[in-house]
Design an enzyme around this catalytic site. Structure first.
Site, PDB file in Angstrom:
ATOM      1  N   GLU A  32      46.825 113.508 -28.426  1.00 21.32           N
ATOM      2  CA  GLU A  32      46.283 114.785 -28.238  1.00 21.32           C
ATOM      3  C   GLU A  32      46.768 115.517 -29.493  1.00 21.32           C
ATOM      4  O   GLU A  32      47.349 115.005 -30.336  1.00 21.32           O
ATOM      5  CB  GLU A  32      46.662 115.340 -26.807  1.00 21.32           C
ATOM      6  CG  GLU A  32      46.123 114.501 -25.609  1.00 21.32           C
ATOM      7  CD  GLU A  32      44.643 115.080 -25.690  1.00 21.32           C
ATOM      8  OE1 GLU A  32      43.947 115.851 -26.362  1.00 21.32           O
ATOM      9  OE2 GLU A  32      43.813 114.305 -24.815  1.00 21.32           O
ATOM     10  N   THR A  34      48.711 117.777 -32.095  1.00 24.40           N
ATOM     11  CA  THR A  34      50.142 117.548 -32.704  1.00 24.40           C
ATOM     12  C   THR A  34      50.131 118.760 -33.865  1.00 24.40           C
ATOM     13  O   THR A  34      49.267 119.360 -34.248  1.00 24.40           O
ATOM     14  CB  THR A  34      50.480 116.175 -33.164  1.00 24.40           C
ATOM     15  OG1 THR A  34      51.917 116.377 -33.264  1.00 24.40           O
ATOM     16  CG2 THR A  34      49.822 115.904 -34.489  1.00 24.40           C
ATOM     17  N   TYR A  35      51.456 118.743 -34.339  1.00 28.40           N
ATOM     18  CA  TYR A  35      51.642 119.652 -35.627  1.00 28.40           C
ATOM     19  C   TYR A  35      52.435 118.766 -36.644  1.00 28.40           C
ATOM     20  O   TYR A  35      53.340 118.218 -36.462  1.00 28.40           O
ATOM     21  CB  TYR A  35      52.669 120.774 -35.102  1.00 28.40           C
ATOM     22  CG  TYR A  35      53.236 121.618 -36.338  1.00 28.40           C
ATOM     23  CD1 TYR A  35      52.099 122.663 -37.168  1.00 28.40           C
ATOM     24  CD2 TYR A  35      54.598 121.558 -36.846  1.00 28.40           C
ATOM     25  CE1 TYR A  35      52.462 123.157 -37.974  1.00 28.40           C
ATOM     26  CE2 TYR A  35      54.835 122.237 -37.900  1.00 28.40           C
ATOM     27  CZ  TYR A  35      53.854 123.181 -38.440  1.00 28.40           C
ATOM     28  OH  TYR A  35      54.366 123.791 -39.518  1.00 28.40           O
ATOM     29  N   HIS A  36      52.051 119.193 -38.075  1.00 29.67           N
ATOM     30  CA  HIS A  36      52.848 118.353 -38.933  1.00 29.67           C
ATOM     31  C   HIS A  36      53.143 119.698 -39.794  1.00 29.67           C
ATOM     32  O   HIS A  36      52.387 120.369 -40.210  1.00 29.67           O
ATOM     33  CB  HIS A  36      51.934 117.324 -39.697  1.00 29.67           C
ATOM     34  CG  HIS A  36      51.613 116.168 -38.970  1.00 29.67           C
ATOM     35  ND1 HIS A  36      52.594 115.783 -38.360  1.00 29.67           N
ATOM     36  CD2 HIS A  36      50.549 115.465 -38.871  1.00 29.67           C
ATOM     37  CE1 HIS A  36      51.893 114.371 -37.778  1.00 29.67           C
ATOM     38  NE2 HIS A  36      50.738 114.395 -37.998  1.00 29.67           N
ATOM     39  N   ALA A 111      55.394 110.852 -36.368  1.00 23.35           N
ATOM     40  CA  ALA A 111      56.091 111.966 -37.030  1.00 23.35           C
ATOM     41  C   ALA A 111      57.413 112.167 -36.333  1.00 23.35           C
ATOM     42  O   ALA A 111      57.131 112.046 -34.876  1.00 23.35           O
ATOM     43  CB  ALA A 111      55.072 113.146 -36.974  1.00 23.35           C
ATOM     44  N   CYS A 128      50.994 116.411 -27.522  1.00 20.86           N
ATOM     45  CA  CYS A 128      50.471 115.133 -27.096  1.00 20.86           C
ATOM     46  C   CYS A 128      49.817 115.407 -25.576  1.00 20.86           C
ATOM     47  O   CYS A 128      49.815 114.342 -25.205  1.00 20.86           O
ATOM     48  CB  CYS A 128      51.573 114.230 -27.199  1.00 20.86           C
ATOM     49  SG  CYS A 128      52.295 114.154 -28.769  1.00 20.86           S
TER      50      CYS A 128
END
Length: 169
Positions: A32, A34-36, A111, A128
């Site tokens: 689902e 996410t953030y980077h 990550a 997620c």
């Protein structure tokens, strides 16, 4: 922010994202929202799984195992949780995985949240798709903080061990 997920897992609307200078990028991979961003080690290994096992679940567990080994090597007791992808420390998710496999070639990856900078923008999503779960970072569990670059050397060694390869970098 990266998302192949259901829209309800992104809490911020397009205008709010623009105001924060965050791009929402829809991609095709498992998992689902996410953030980077800064403070994270993001690794997108490319493997031909025909040279290992043609089993995506095996591949996901192997990536998790490499992260766990790297964390153990710096003194952090990390583990998996049943039926939830990722790596956890004290009930906080410190590493997320999302992959795509086409013709047994892997795309996307993992990550690891290393320092506090990685955590701020997780408030704008349901990471997620895990409602009510906390996200943490490696440095939450260390007396002496480690940099993303320092942690990357530990993860590199662990990936080499798990996949029985030599990474030239």
């Amino acid at each position: 922010m990266r998302s192949a997920s259901k829209p309800e897992f992104v809490k911020l609307d397009e205008e709010m994202l623009n105001d924060l200078g965050i791009d929402l990028i829809r991609i095709e991979r498992g998992g689902e929202a996410t953030y980077h961003g800064p403070g994270q080690l993001t690794v997108y290994p490319i493997f031909d799984l025909r040279g290992y096992k043609q089993d995506i679940h095996w591949y996901m567990r192997a990536l998790e195992e490499a992260i766990i080994i790297a964390l153990n090597n710096i003194g952090i007791d990390a583990d998996r949780e049943d039926d939830v992808t990722g790596v956890w420390v004290d009930n906080k998710k410190v590493a997320a995985l999302g992959v795509k496999v086409r013709r047994w070639c892997t795309f996307h990856g993992l990550a690891v949240n290393v320092d506090q900078r990685a955590l701020g923008n997780f408030e704008g999503i349901v990471p997620c798709g895990l409602e009510g779960r906390e996200v943490g970072c490696v440095n939450d569990f260390l007396d002496e903080p480690i940099t993303v670059e320092e942690f990357s050397s530990h993860l590199k060694k662990a990936l080499e061990e798990v996949f029985q390869i030599k990474i030239n970098r």
